[in-house]
Write an enzyme that holds these catalytic residues in place. Structure first.
Site, PDB file in Angstrom:
ATOM      1  N   ASP A 308      66.076 -17.436 -23.141  1.00 58.68           N
ATOM      2  CA  ASP A 308      66.746 -16.394 -22.717  1.00 58.68           C
ATOM      3  C   ASP A 308      65.865 -17.042 -21.413  1.00 58.68           C
ATOM      4  O   ASP A 308      65.058 -18.366 -21.224  1.00 58.68           O
ATOM      5  CB  ASP A 308      65.502 -15.192 -22.457  1.00 58.68           C
ATOM      6  CG  ASP A 308      66.077 -13.977 -21.060  1.00 58.68           C
ATOM      7  OD1 ASP A 308      66.932 -13.987 -21.357  1.00 58.68           O
ATOM      8  OD2 ASP A 308      65.083 -12.890 -21.478  1.00 58.68           O
ATOM      9  N   HIS A 309      66.771 -16.481 -19.899  1.00 58.91           N
ATOM     10  CA  HIS A 309      66.244 -17.484 -19.254  1.00 58.91           C
ATOM     11  C   HIS A 309      65.239 -16.364 -18.320  1.00 58.91           C
ATOM     12  O   HIS A 309      64.975 -15.479 -18.226  1.00 58.91           O
ATOM     13  CB  HIS A 309      67.593 -17.439 -18.137  1.00 58.91           C
ATOM     14  CG  HIS A 309      69.158 -17.899 -18.495  1.00 58.91           C
ATOM     15  ND1 HIS A 309      70.451 -18.196 -18.232  1.00 58.91           N
ATOM     16  CD2 HIS A 309      68.713 -19.568 -18.688  1.00 58.91           C
ATOM     17  CE1 HIS A 309      70.560 -19.141 -19.197  1.00 58.91           C
ATOM     18  NE2 HIS A 309      69.944 -20.141 -19.263  1.00 58.91           N
ATOM     19  N   PHE A 483      67.234 -11.498 -18.132  1.00 54.20           N
ATOM     20  CA  PHE A 483      68.510 -10.365 -19.331  1.00 54.20           C
ATOM     21  C   PHE A 483      69.396 -11.319 -19.197  1.00 54.20           C
ATOM     22  O   PHE A 483      70.556 -10.399 -19.681  1.00 54.20           O
ATOM     23  CB  PHE A 483      69.301  -9.685 -18.798  1.00 54.20           C
ATOM     24  CG  PHE A 483      68.209  -8.214 -17.080  1.00 54.20           C
ATOM     25  CD1 PHE A 483      66.577  -8.387 -17.778  1.00 54.20           C
ATOM     26  CD2 PHE A 483      68.371  -7.718 -15.778  1.00 54.20           C
ATOM     27  CE1 PHE A 483      65.746  -7.366 -16.490  1.00 54.20           C
ATOM     28  CE2 PHE A 483      67.660  -7.613 -14.930  1.00 54.20           C
ATOM     29  CZ  PHE A 483      66.802  -7.024 -15.565  1.00 54.20           C
ATOM     30  N   HIS A 484      69.411 -12.139 -20.293  1.00 48.88           N
ATOM     31  CA  HIS A 484      70.078 -13.554 -21.196  1.00 48.88           C
ATOM     32  C   HIS A 484      69.042 -13.546 -22.701  1.00 48.88           C
ATOM     33  O   HIS A 484      69.665 -14.211 -23.062  1.00 48.88           O
ATOM     34  CB  HIS A 484      70.187 -14.571 -20.177  1.00 48.88           C
ATOM     35  CG  HIS A 484      71.470 -14.170 -18.769  1.00 48.88           C
ATOM     36  ND1 HIS A 484      70.986 -15.397 -17.648  1.00 48.88           N
ATOM     37  CD2 HIS A 484      71.336 -13.209 -18.077  1.00 48.88           C
ATOM     38  CE1 HIS A 484      71.488 -15.077 -16.868  1.00 48.88           C
ATOM     39  NE2 HIS A 484      71.722 -13.770 -17.111  1.00 48.88           N
ATOM     40  N   PRO A 485      68.611 -12.606 -23.262  1.00 49.95           N
ATOM     41  CA  PRO A 485      68.811 -13.204 -24.847  1.00 49.95           C
ATOM     42  C   PRO A 485      69.708 -13.658 -25.295  1.00 49.95           C
ATOM     43  O   PRO A 485      70.880 -12.971 -25.633  1.00 49.95           O
ATOM     44  CB  PRO A 485      67.753 -11.933 -24.936  1.00 49.95           C
ATOM     45  CG  PRO A 485      68.623 -10.886 -24.420  1.00 49.95           C
ATOM     46  CD  PRO A 485      68.219 -11.452 -22.673  1.00 49.95           C
TER      47      PRO A 485
END
Length: 548
Positions: A308-309, A483-485
């Site tokens: 994630d980021h 919110f980048h899983p």
């Protein structure tokens, strides 16, 4: 109750798959969505993400496990639970990443089909870029990289901010070049993001790919409020086959089945897809045994490799600037904002969460940009809390290529129980070093002459923190997910024991089952992940239709 294609999840990937696969009238397609229809007005007003995230009507309401890298904090972990999935609640930023991301995927899978030049046509196929509209001018080089007439609308933002223009100028003084297209394969530079909107409204994948075509096709069915409990599997002559799914619906528990030669396409996202595989007996043997689930196929990589980021939110007070903090802090200000949107579909209500972007390197020895900035003309203590009473900007920076890896694991055999999500942020020395360097770079940008007129004062994290150790710890205190899983059902070579799917996204050892969503990424893209997920679905649809 029998279908040629069963798609689990009507999110970013699922909506595109439903559109492409139901185009053949001889194939029956069922699309299953645990959430409801996208008829909530705040989904479609761009600023409405504020009312969709954390809302059980549109969000799964996941939370992470307490994280050592975040000094024991747990984070809200939004995932769309509604038609359109995360495209109904996300930041609307159109971003492909960098060409090197896809070259790495091709190497990880030993399949040249994932190289940048091979993926590019699958981005272009569904793109509808505003710069290619009638009356606009675009270079031949731009036209070679972008599409027009597809379902996925890309537009420029409908407002600008003087204080963000000054930040962009300061970034250029700090050595980051201006850039007007982040999607040409290299995104190093600073400029305003382009967004998935249409005439000031959010453009989600339900609008783009389900309406109107899918709804008018007699071979297409959509079930909402339909949460898959587990996949049904059978063994014939020793071979494991996916035969359908058990689905909890408002009418009770239903069993849907695949026609001979059909496929179930798991598009439930980087959290939902590994959860469903584990509930179905596909995953790490030890985990399944702990929860009393019979092992059908050992796949140790299911739920591993979570990436994630993590964005580090630096806040700077400013003077003499118009920011949303003071514009929206009075009833009169809110009324003016509402009227501007009502009459022109512009102004702050048309805003994506982040307006200005920048991609650059955390240190000169980096071969490529490894940092992304999301810069906003506002500030608050934490997402969901009120805006500050003073004028300020937020410069959020994230490490594009984190080396930390986390997990998604079921807590029980109950599909209604949320899985344990453990991102393990900042768990490597490299990630902590990049975090410290990124905060120093943010300070360097804000200190440039182009931003001096606003007399910036660092509010968070605070100038008293200077050492690598102090800054890394502060990053743990103030950072949050962007919110980048991805990565929890990664694709890989046949000799990669942690690969869950092959390069065509077929689940190892299980016929009739593919995973088609962000979970298949072996490594996270160097930017926002929604548009790469659409490309993955486009790529998969072409293989499925070709019988590959």
């Amino acid at each position: 109750m029998s279908f040629d294609y069963i798609i689990v999840g009507a999110g970013t990937a699922g909506c595109l798959l439903a559109n492409r696969l139901s185009a053949d009238p001889a194939k029956r397609v069922l699309l299953l969505e645990a959430g409801g229809r996208d008829d909530y007005h705040w989904i479609h007003i761009p600023v409405g993400y504020l009312y969709c995230i954390g809302n059980p009507r549109t969000d799964w309401l996941f939370k992470t496990e307490p994280d050592a890298g975040l000094n024991g904090r747990s984070l809200r972990y939004p995932r769309g639970k509604v038609l359109g999935g995360c495209s109904s609640i996300n930041g609307m930023i159109y971003m492909r990443g960098q060409a090197r991301d896809y070259e790495a995927w091709a190497e990880a899978t030993a399949d040249p089909a994932w190289r940048w030049n091979e993926c590019l046509p699958h981005f272009i196929r569904h793109e509808n870029h505003w710069r290619l509209d009638k009356g606009q001018t675009a270079s031949a080089a731009f036209r070679a990289l972008h599409g027009h007439g597809g379902e996925w609308r890309v537009e420029k933002q409908r407002l600008r901010w003087d204080v963000l223009d000054a930040f962009a100028a300061a970034a250029q003084e700090a050595g980051i070049p201006a850039l007007d297209d982040f999607n040409g394969g290299t995104n190093e530079g600073v400029g305003y993001f382009e967004v998935n909107q249409k005439s000031g409204w959010r453009w989600n994948t339900a609008k783009a790919f389900l309406r109107p075509l899918c709804y008018g096709r007699p071979n297409f069915e959509l079930w909402t409020g339909a949460q898959v409990q587990r996949l049904t599997l059978s063994r014939e002559s020793g071979a494991l086959q996916c035969t359908g799914a058990e689905v909890a619906t408002p009418r009770g528990l239903q069993t849907v089945t695949l026609n001979p030669g059909g496929e179930l396409l798991l598009a439930a996202g980087a959290i939902g897809s590994p959860q469903l595989l584990q509930l179905s007996g596909l995953g790490p043997a030890g985990l399944l045994a702990r929860h009393g689930i019979a092992l059908q196929q050992e796949l140790p990589g299911v739920g591993a490799n979570l990436q994630d980021h993590l964005q580090i939110r630096a806040v700077f007070k400013v003077e003499g600037a118009k920011t949303l903090n003071t514009m929206a802090n009075t009833l009169l200000g809110k009324a003016r904002i509402g009227l501007e949107y009502a009459f022109t579909r512009s102004g702050p209500m048309s805003m994506a969460p982040s307006q200005l972007g920048a991609f650059t390197r955390s240190s000169p020895d980096k071969r490529w940009p490894d940092l992304e900035y999301h810069v906003q003309p506002l500030s608050l203590e934490a997402f969901g809390e009120p805006l500050h009473s003073f004028n300020a900007i937020t410069a959020s920076v994230c490490n594009l290529n984190p080396t930390s890896r986390g997990t998604v694991q079921i807590r029980s055999a109950d599909a209604a129980e949320a899985p344990a999500i453990a991102p393990n942020y900042l768990s490597t020395a490299e990630d902590r070093r990049v975090a410290a360097e990124s905060l120093r770079l943010t300070r360097r940008i804000v200190a440039q002459p182009a931003f001096a007129a606003y007399r910036p004062q660092e509010y968070k994290p605070g100038l008293q923190f200077q050492s690598d150790e102090e800054l890394a710890r502060l990053a743990g205190d103030i950072a949050t997910t962007i919110f980048h899983p991805v990565g929890t059902c990664k694709m890989g070579r046949a000799d990669d024991t942690m690969a869950v799917v092959d390069s065509h996204l077929r689940v190892r050892g299980v016929a009739g089952l593919r995973v088609v969503d962000a979970s298949v990424m072996p490594t996270i893209t160097s930017g926002n992940t929604n548009s790469p997920t659409l490309m993955i679905a486009e790529r998969a649809a072409s293989w499925i239709l070709a019988g590959e």
